[in-house]
Scaffold this motif. Structure first.
Motif, PDB file in Angstrom:
ATOM      1  N   PRO A 160       0.811  -1.219   0.000  1.00 24.82           N
ATOM      2  CA  PRO A 160       0.000   0.000   0.000  1.00 24.82           C
ATOM      3  C   PRO A 160       0.849   1.276   0.000  1.00 24.82           C
ATOM      4  CG  PRO A 160      -0.056  -1.091   2.138  1.00 24.82           C
ATOM      5  CD  PRO A 160       0.673  -2.002   1.222  1.00 24.82           C
ATOM      6  N   PRO A 161       0.231   2.422  -0.316  1.00 25.54           N
ATOM      7  CA  PRO A 161       0.938   3.697  -0.203  1.00 25.54           C
ATOM      8  C   PRO A 161       1.485   3.823   1.218  1.00 25.54           C
ATOM      9  CG  PRO A 161      -1.257   4.036  -1.134  1.00 25.54           C
ATOM     10  CD  PRO A 161      -1.174   2.604  -0.702  1.00 25.54           C
ATOM     11  N   ILE A 203       3.815  -5.805   4.291  1.00 27.30           N
ATOM     12  CA  ILE A 203       2.626  -5.783   5.142  1.00 27.30           C
ATOM     13  C   ILE A 203       2.804  -4.733   6.242  1.00 27.30           C
ATOM     14  CG2 ILE A 203       1.093  -7.183   6.592  1.00 27.30           C
ATOM     15  CD1 ILE A 203       1.351  -8.261   3.696  1.00 27.30           C
ATOM     16  N   VAL A 204       1.935  -3.716   6.199  1.00 22.11           N
ATOM     17  CA  VAL A 204       1.985  -2.640   7.195  1.00 22.11           C
ATOM     18  C   VAL A 204       0.550  -2.301   7.610  1.00 22.11           C
ATOM     19  CG1 VAL A 204       2.712  -0.237   7.612  1.00 22.11           C
ATOM     20  CG2 VAL A 204       4.054  -1.670   6.086  1.00 22.11           C
ATOM     21  N   THR A 264      -1.102   5.650   7.361  1.00 19.34           N
ATOM     22  CA  THR A 264      -1.607   7.019   7.403  1.00 19.34           C
ATOM     23  C   THR A 264      -0.613   7.911   8.168  1.00 19.34           C
ATOM     24  OG1 THR A 264      -3.738   5.939   7.660  1.00 19.34           O
ATOM     25  CG2 THR A 264      -3.741   8.316   7.807  1.00 19.34           C
ATOM     26  N   ARG A 265      -0.094   7.391   9.274  1.00 24.14           N
ATOM     27  CA  ARG A 265       0.850   8.158  10.091  1.00 24.14           C
ATOM     28  C   ARG A 265       2.090   8.525   9.261  1.00 24.14           C
ATOM     29  NH1 ARG A 265       5.172   7.927  13.167  1.00 24.14           N
ATOM     30  NH2 ARG A 265       5.721   5.857  12.412  1.00 24.14           N
ATOM     31  N   ASP A 297       6.543  -3.151   8.961  1.00 20.51           N
ATOM     32  CA  ASP A 297       6.335  -2.075   9.949  1.00 20.51           C
ATOM     33  C   ASP A 297       7.507  -1.907  10.915  1.00 20.51           C
ATOM     34  OD1 ASP A 297       5.793  -4.471  11.158  1.00 20.51           O
ATOM     35  OD2 ASP A 297       3.972  -3.817  12.187  1.00 20.51           O
ATOM     36  N   GLY A 298       8.585  -2.648  10.680  1.00 19.47           N
ATOM     37  CA  GLY A 298       9.796  -2.429  11.483  1.00 19.47           C
ATOM     38  C   GLY A 298      10.578  -1.250  10.920  1.00 19.47           C
ATOM     39  N   ASN A 299      11.831  -1.088  11.374  1.00 21.55           N
ATOM     40  CA  ASN A 299      12.610   0.034  10.820  1.00 21.55           C
ATOM     41  C   ASN A 299      13.152  -0.334   9.431  1.00 21.55           C
ATOM     42  OD1 ASN A 299      15.064  -1.382  11.150  1.00 21.55           O
ATOM     43  ND2 ASN A 299      15.250  -0.663  13.268  1.00 21.55           N
ATOM     44  N   ILE A 300      13.769   0.634   8.762  1.00 19.04           N
ATOM     45  CA  ILE A 300      14.202   0.465   7.365  1.00 19.04           C
ATOM     46  C   ILE A 300      15.192  -0.701   7.222  1.00 19.04           C
ATOM     47  CG2 ILE A 300      15.505   1.585   5.484  1.00 19.04           C
ATOM     48  CD1 ILE A 300      14.240   4.251   6.379  1.00 19.04           C
TER      49      ILE A 300
END
Ligand code: ADP
Length: 193
Positions: free
Chosen positions: A9-10, A115-116, A122-123, A172-175
């Protein structure tokens, strides 16, 4: 040749992770979002048409995007492979991409789906809107882009899953952590340069 789709997703981090993948594996990056923004910036007829959709958070018509991808692939006949970022976003685009690659006697080897959770998307996007200068990074348009994603783009993952090409990766973890998970999947096919 090795061809990868980074799917999600975006706000899922496709752009950031694509840059990491490109420098590690020397793949040719094709981002339809970047290509479209370039057309918009140069005010070409294609860009003027595309902007009408982009500013509303809607997908640009398939035939516009597919034509753009086709000429981009032709520009890099010597590529080690391609990483598609933000494409395909509809079933029609996925089928068109298969045909284009088949014509070049190659195929999509792997689709990594980031997957996020929606709240995190949105954040991130609202945070980016403060500095990106993108006219579609306002809260109202962001909500529409995410809606458009779940309506039209998410079902494309079923298409690749049916062909056993889809791998889901936690985004959803760090880069660095996300990149490590991505490389674990790519390394099954291709070694870093
Ligand atoms: P994001 O993934 O954060 O939404 P992109 O830069 O990939 O950002 O896309 C921005 C906008 O460009 C989309 O909202 C859409 O209007 C348009 N766009 C990009 N890629 C495509 C595509 N493959 N098909 C249709 N529209 C696209």
């Amino acid at each position: 040749m090795f061809n990868l789709i980074l799917f999600g997703p975006p706000g899922s981090g496709k752009g950031t992770q694509s840059a990491n993948v490109v420098s590690t594996y020397q793949l040719q990056h094709i981002s339809t979002g970047d290509l479209l923004r370039d057309e918009v910036g140069r005010q070409t007829p294609l860009g003027v048409e595309a902007k009408r959709y982009m500013d509303q958070g809607l997908l640009v018509p398939d035939e516009v995007v597919i034509g753009m991808i086709s000429s981009k692939i032709d520009e890099s006949p010597e590529a080690r492979g391609f990483i598609f970022d933000g494409f395909p976003r509809t079933r029609a685009q996925a089928e068109a991409l298969d045909k284009l690659l088949e014509f070049k006697e190659t195929e999509i080897h792997l689709v990594i789906s980031l997957i996020v959770p929606e709240q995190e998307l949105t954040r991130r996007l609202i945070g980016r809107g403060a500095t990106s200068g993108r006219s579609d990074d306002t809260e109202e348009v962001i909500v529409k882009r995410i809606k458009e994603y779940y309506a039209k783009t998410e079902p494309v993952s079923d298409y690749y899953n049916a062909h056993s090409k889809l791998e889901r990766v936690k985004g959803d973890g760090n880069i660095e952590e996300t990149f490590r998970l991505i490389t674990k999947e790519i390394d099954k096919y291709l070694l870093p340069v």
